[in-house]
Design an enzyme around this catalytic site. Structure first.
Site, PDB file in Angstrom:
ATOM      1  N   HIS A 144       0.687  -1.335  -0.143  1.00  0.00           N
ATOM      2  CA  HIS A 144      -0.004  -0.037   0.088  1.00  0.00           C
ATOM      3  C   HIS A 144       0.885   1.330  -0.072  1.00  0.00           C
ATOM      4  CE1 HIS A 144      -2.768   3.130   1.544  1.00  0.00           C
ATOM      5  NE2 HIS A 144      -3.743   2.189   0.896  1.00  0.00           N
ATOM      6  N   GLU A 203      -3.829   2.002  -7.641  1.00  0.00           N
ATOM      7  CA  GLU A 203      -4.285   2.967  -6.788  1.00  0.00           C
ATOM      8  C   GLU A 203      -3.482   4.051  -6.715  1.00  0.00           C
ATOM      9  OE1 GLU A 203      -6.470   1.974  -2.814  1.00  0.00           O
ATOM     10  OE2 GLU A 203      -4.840   2.900  -2.110  1.00  0.00           O
TER      11      GLU A 203
HETATM   12  P1  PGA Z   1      -9.432   6.048   0.408  1.00  0.00           P
HETATM   13  O1  PGA Z   1      -8.303   5.103   0.681  1.00  0.00           O
HETATM   14  O2  PGA Z   1     -10.840   5.264   0.057  1.00  0.00           O
HETATM   15  O3  PGA Z   1      -9.794   6.651   2.082  1.00  0.00           O
HETATM   16  O4  PGA Z   1      -9.052   7.244  -0.269  1.00  0.00           O
HETATM   17  C1  PGA Z   1      -7.963   4.130  -0.147  1.00  0.00           C
HETATM   18  C2  PGA Z   1      -6.797   3.293   0.255  1.00  0.00           C
HETATM   19  O5  PGA Z   1      -5.862   4.048   1.026  1.00  0.00           O
HETATM   20  O6  PGA Z   1      -6.579   2.188  -0.090  1.00  0.00           O
END
Ligand code: PGA
Length: 271
Positions: free
Chosen positions: A103, A175
């Site tokens: 992440h 992401e």
């Molecule tokens: P968020 O975070 O949905 O609060 O933008 C996503 C993540 O960090 O995986």
């Protein structure tokens, strides 16, 4: 080797360290248990990614449901002298189904890099834990036109030594680091083109037939206002949400919307 089973859509709720007490954890888990007790789907997989401390409780609470439980990180060695770490073997023993690997907050604050990510992905697969491996560019990389090179590097290094057989239990999440914790997600057209790019890069590694079957999810400011549009993007196989999933009833709604799309796709023969 061929993948006989259709790929399900997948949804992840990431608690990060937002749960402040055992009471909050219990409330969340029991609401899910009551509301999704009969949830059964051939088309959607649900994962709750808890902190390490809450994992065992949540996993036991949800054990009779179809909801899977996972963690937000783990160490790459199964056991040994690594003070302060949590091993995949210990997690597997508790019934852990999945783990977030790489992440962007691990990269930003805890020194995670492509090499450690690869070791952790391998550790998951060795222990029968599904890794959800993160890829995504920073705002600087986006602005300087480096996105493709960054994603290519992240995929090649992160998936190094992952065989086709192991790939069956692996998922990727695109992401973009600039879209986390914002008001708005990346736009639908950006998500669509980044997912196409990810699939192309995966095809270069594994060949298009196999790359086709690897779930590629989207994460970054997914919420109740935008999830319909995001899951309707054909290239998106699921989503990860943090803030929008902190209220269990909101998360259940995110699940329902994603499942609706998964059923629709299955009817249309797209999953
Ligand atoms: P968020 O975070 O949905 O609060 O933008 C996503 C993540 O960090 O995986």
């Amino acid at each position: 080797m061929s993948f006989l089973k259709p790929v399900k859509m997948i949804i992840f709720a990431n608690w990060k360290i937002y749960m402040r007490s055992r009471g909050e954890v219990k409330d969340y888990a029991s609401i899910l248990k009551n509301e999704l007790n009969h949830f059964e789907s051939d088309f959607l997989e649900i994962h709750i990614m808890t902190d390490f401390i809450s994992f065992d409780y949540v996993n036991s609470c949800l054990s009779k449901t179809q909801i899977k439980t996972g963690v937000q990180d783990l160490f790459w060695e199964d056991f040994g002298s690594y003070a302060g770490e949590v091993s995949p073997l210990m997690l597997k023993d508790l019934g852990c189904s999945s783990a977030y690997i790489g992440h962007s907050e691990r990269k930003a604050y805890f020194g995670e890099n492509d090499e450690s990510i690869n070791k952790k992905v391998l550790a998951c697969l060795r222990n029968g834990i599904k890794p959800l491996m993160f890829i995504g560019e920073t705002i600087e990389e986006l602005k300087s036109g480096e996105t493709e090179a960054v994603l290519k590097m992240q995929l090649e290094k992160g998936l190094s030594n992952i065989s086709l057989e192991m790939l069956k239990n692996t998922a990727i999440i695109y992401e973009p680091r600039w879209a986390i914790g914002q008001k708005a997600s990346a736009s639908a057209s950006t998500i669509s083109s980044m997912h196409k790019l990810t699939r192309k890069l995966l095809s270069e590694i594994y060949g298009s037939k196999h790359a086709q079957r690897i779930p590629v999810l989207y994460g970054g400011s997914v919420n109740l206002d935008n999830i319909r549009e995001i899951v309707a993007i054909q290239e998106v196989d699921g989503v990860g949400a943090a803030r929008a999933a902190l209220n269990p009833y909101d998360f259940i709604e995110l699940v329902r919307i994603t499942e609706e799309e998964a059923i629709k796709r299955n009817r249309a023969g797209k999953v």
